[in-house]
Design a protein around this motif. Structure first.
Motif, short mmCIF file in Angstrom:
data_model
loop_
_atom_site.label_atom_id
_atom_site.label_comp_id
_atom_site.label_asym_id
_atom_site.label_seq_id
_atom_site.Cartn_x
_atom_site.Cartn_y
_atom_site.Cartn_z
N GLY A 187 -3.46 -0.97 -9.09
CA GLY A 187 -4.58 -0.24 -8.48
C GLY A 187 -5.69 0.05 -9.46
N SER A 231 2.57 2.94 -1.76
CA SER A 231 1.57 2.33 -2.64
C SER A 231 2.22 1.40 -3.65
CB SER A 231 0.77 3.42 -3.38
OG SER A 231 1.51 4.01 -4.43
N ASP A 259 -7.43 -5.19 -5.50
CA ASP A 259 -6.13 -5.03 -6.15
C ASP A 259 -5.55 -6.35 -6.68
OD1 ASP A 259 -6.03 -2.29 -5.85
OD2 ASP A 259 -5.01 -2.37 -3.92
N GLY A 265 -5.30 0.53 -0.20
CA GLY A 265 -5.62 0.50 -1.62
C GLY A 265 -4.53 1.17 -2.41
N VAL A 266 -3.97 0.45 -3.38
CA VAL A 266 -2.83 0.96 -4.12
C VAL A 266 -3.15 2.26 -4.85
CG1 VAL A 266 -1.23 0.45 -6.01
CG2 VAL A 266 -1.84 -1.34 -4.38
N ALA A 267 -4.29 2.28 -5.57
CA ALA A 267 -4.62 3.46 -6.36
C ALA A 267 -4.85 4.68 -5.48
CB ALA A 267 -5.87 3.18 -7.20
#
Length: 497
Positions: free
Chosen positions: A61, A138, A313, A398-400
Motif C-alpha cells: 500500500g 487489507s 498498489d 486500497g491496501v493502505a
C-alpha cells in the motif's frame, strides 16, 4: 510468468510451511499457542514486532500511495521513528508484568484483570475482532496482488492461495509459528528494503533527477497535468489528512493488539528498554523502500518508460518485474510476501483468540486447556474464511487505506482503555466500557456514512484521528464521574512499575 521469480517464491512458501510443522510439536498449552510460552529473546521480539507492524500496509500500500499522492504519503511513515518507542515504554513493561501476575494471554484478558469487568473484556474482544476484519482484509488483498503478479493468476485466486498457506502454518503452530516465521521474514524485509532503495534511486538517475522530472513533466494518468506540488511537503494529499495520518499512526500504536500483545512474549523484562532500537532501525528501512519505489515508478510513468498503473498498489511489483534481475526480484517479492504474511498470521491468531476464548469467557463460558487449544485452531480457520468474505465485500478500496481504518479502529477503542488504564489508577471500568462503545459506534458510523456518500468529515480529517481524542476524553470524563476503583495488590504493583 517469470519462472525464476515464481520458483524463489514457491521455495519461500515451502520454508514457511516447514517452520509451521517444526513449531507444531512445541505447542503444548494455550500459553504456547497464543503468547509463545513467554520465551522470546530481545532480538527475536524486536524483529517480529517490526515484521508484524509494517506489513502489506506499508510494503504494498505504501508505494502505491506514494505513486498516487507523492511526498504526502511520507506522513504515513514518519511516525515509525517514534511510535515503536512509545509502545515499548508506555505499555511494554506493564503488559509483560501483567501476564506474569495474572496469566493473561490476550488483550481482552488484560482489560479484564485491570478493570475486573467481563463486559469491558467482552467489548474489547469485539473491538479487536472488528478492527481485525478490516486490517486482515487489507493484508489478504495485498497478498492477492503479489501472487497474481508473480503467477499470472487472478487476484482472487492469489488471495485464496496466500490465505491457505497462512492458515496452514498458523493452525499448526499458533503465535509460535508466527513468531519464528516473522524473524525469518523480518530479516528479508529489512535487508531487501535497503537494496531496493538503492536500485530504485539508480534506475531514476538519482533523487534530484527523479523529483525534478516529476515536477516538470505531464502525468499521463492525471489528465497530462504538470503537478510540481507532487514533490512538495504535502504532495497531492490534503495537509489536514496528512497530519491526521501522522497523529493516528504515531499515537495509535499503543492500541494495536498485534503489537502490544507481543510484550507478553518476551523472556527477560529487563531487556525491554533496548527494544525500540531493534524495531525502529528496520522500520526506517521499510519507510525508505516505500518512498523510493513509489517516486521512481511515478518518474518511470511520467517519462513513458512504464505504462500508467491500473491499480496504484501494483507499483512495487511493476518495478520489480520490469527493472530488476529476476533472482533479485524473486527475493524481494518473497520479502514483500513476508511483510504481508507476518501480519496476517498475527491477526488470525488474535482474532481466533477473541472469537473462541475471550467472547465465550465474557459470556460466562470457560474452556479447559485442551478445549482452548482446539478452539484456537478452529478459530484460525474461521477467521481466514471471514477475512476472505471481507475482501470480496470490500473490494479494491486500497491496501493502505483499508489498513489505516483497521489501525484507527484499534486506536480509538483499545488505546484509552489500556495505554491510559495501565498508567492511571483513577481509570474505571465504566470509563473503559464507555470509551470502547463510543469508539466502535463513532468509528464504524462515520465510516459507513462516508462509504454511502451521506457525510464526510470536512477538510480531509481522517475519521480515526477524530475518534481517538473523543474516546480519550470519554474515558477520562466518565472515570471522574464514577467512583474510584478498588484495585487489587497485583494491579497496584503493575501500575507503580
Amino acid at each position: 510468468m517469470n519462472l525464476v521469480i515464481a520458483t524463489i517464491c514457491v521455495l519461500y512458501m515451502i520454508i514457511v510451511i516447514a517452520i509451521g510443522f517444526w513449531t507444531m510439536n512445541k505447542v503444548k498449552t494455550p500459553e504456547d499457542f497464543f503468547i509463545a510460552g513467554r520465551s522470546l529473546g530481545l532480538f527475536v521480539m524486536g524483529i517480529t514486532m517490526f515484521a508484524t507492524a509494517l506489513s502489506g500496509f506499508l510494503f504494498v500500500g505504501g508505494p502505491g500511495l506514494t505513486y498516487r499522492l507523492g511526498m504526502g504519503a511520507l506522513w504515513f511513515t514518519f511516525p515509525s521513528t517514534t511510535s515503536f518507542a512509545m509502545a515499548w515504554y508506555i505499555v511494554g513493561k506493564k503488559m509483560r508484568l501483567l501476564t506474569e501476575a495474572t496469566g493473561s494471554l490476550t488483550i481482552a484478558d488484560a482489560v479484564y484483570h485491570r478493570y475486573d469487568s467481563k463486559l469491558a473484556s467482552g467489548l474489547t474482544a469485539l473491538a479487536t475482532f472488528v478492527g481485525t476484519v478490516a486490517f486482515l482484509a487489507s493484508q489478504v488483498l495485498a497478498m492477492g496482488i503479489i501472487i497474481s503478479n508473480i503467477f499470472n493468476v487472478s487476484k482472487m485466486m492469489g488471495v485464496v492461495i496466500g490465505l491457505a498457506i497462512i492458515t496452514i502454518y498458523s493452525t499448526m503452530g499458533g503465535i509460535l509459528a508466527a513468531t519464528y516465521t516473522s524473524v525469518f521474514q523480518g530479516a528479508i524485509m529489512a535487508i531487501g528494503s535497503l537494496m531496493v532503495f538503492f536500485i530504485a534511486i539508480f534506475v531514476g538517475g538519482g533523487l534530484t533527477n527523479i523529483t525534478k522530472t516529476i515536477a516538470t513533466t505531464p502525468m499521463p494518468d492525471m489528465g497530462n497535468k504538470i503537478l510540481p506540488q507532487f514533490v512538495g511537503p504535502w504532495g497531492l494529499a490534503n495537509p489536514v489528512l496528512a497530519m491526521s495520518w501522522f497523529f493516528i499512526l504515531g499515537i495509535g500504536i499503543v492500541g494495536q493488539p498485534h503489537i502490544i500483545s507481543r510484550f507478553y512474549m518476551i523472556k527477560d523484562v529487563k531487556k525491554l528498554k533496548w527494544g525500540p532500537l531493534v524495531s525502529v532501525i528496520p522500520a526506517v528501512c521499510g519507510g525508505i523502500f516505500m518512498f523510493a519505489v513509489g517516486l521512481t515508478v511515478r518518474y518511470l510513468v511520467n517519462t513513458g518508460k512504464l505504462a500508467p498503473l491500473a491499480n496504484p498498489d501494483d507499483a512495487v511489483m511493476a518495478f520489480l518485474m520490469n527493472f530488476s534481475h529476476p533472482i533479485f526480484a524473486g527475493i524481494i517479492s518473497a520479502g514483500v510476501m513476508a511483510a504481508i504474511m507476518s501480519t496476517c498470521d498475527a491477526f488470525i491468531n488474535i482474532s481466533s483468540a477473541a472469537l473462541t476464548r475471550d467472547i465465550p469467557f465474557a459470556l460466562g463460558k470457560k474452556l479447559n486447556e485442551k478445549q482452548q487449544l482446539n478452539a484456537g485452531r478452529f478459530g484460525v480457520i474461521l477467521t481466514a474464511l471471514l477475512s476472505l468474505l471481507a475482501v470480496i465485500g470490500l473490494g479494491d478500496r486500497g491496501v493502505a487505506l483499508m489498513g489505516a481504518f483497521g489501525w484507527g479502529t484499534y486506536a480509538a477503542t483499545i488505546a484509552p482503555t489500556l495505554a491510559l488504564g495501565l498508567n492511571w489508577r483513577r481509570g474505571t471500568k465504566e470509563g473503559a466500557i464507555a470509551a470502547i462503545l463510543v469508539g466502535l459506534i463513532v468509528s464504524l458510523g462515520l465510516e459507513l456514512l462516508s462509504k454511502l456518500n451521506i457525510y464526510k468529515l470536512p477538510h480531509g480529517i481522517y475519521i480515526s484521528a477524530l475518534c481517538l481524542p473523543i474516546t480519550v476524553l470519554v474515558y477520562v470524563v466518565v472515570s471522574y464521574l464514577t467512583p474510584a476503583p478498588k484495585l487489587n495488590e497485583k494491579i497496584e504493583q503493575i501500575l507503580n512499575a
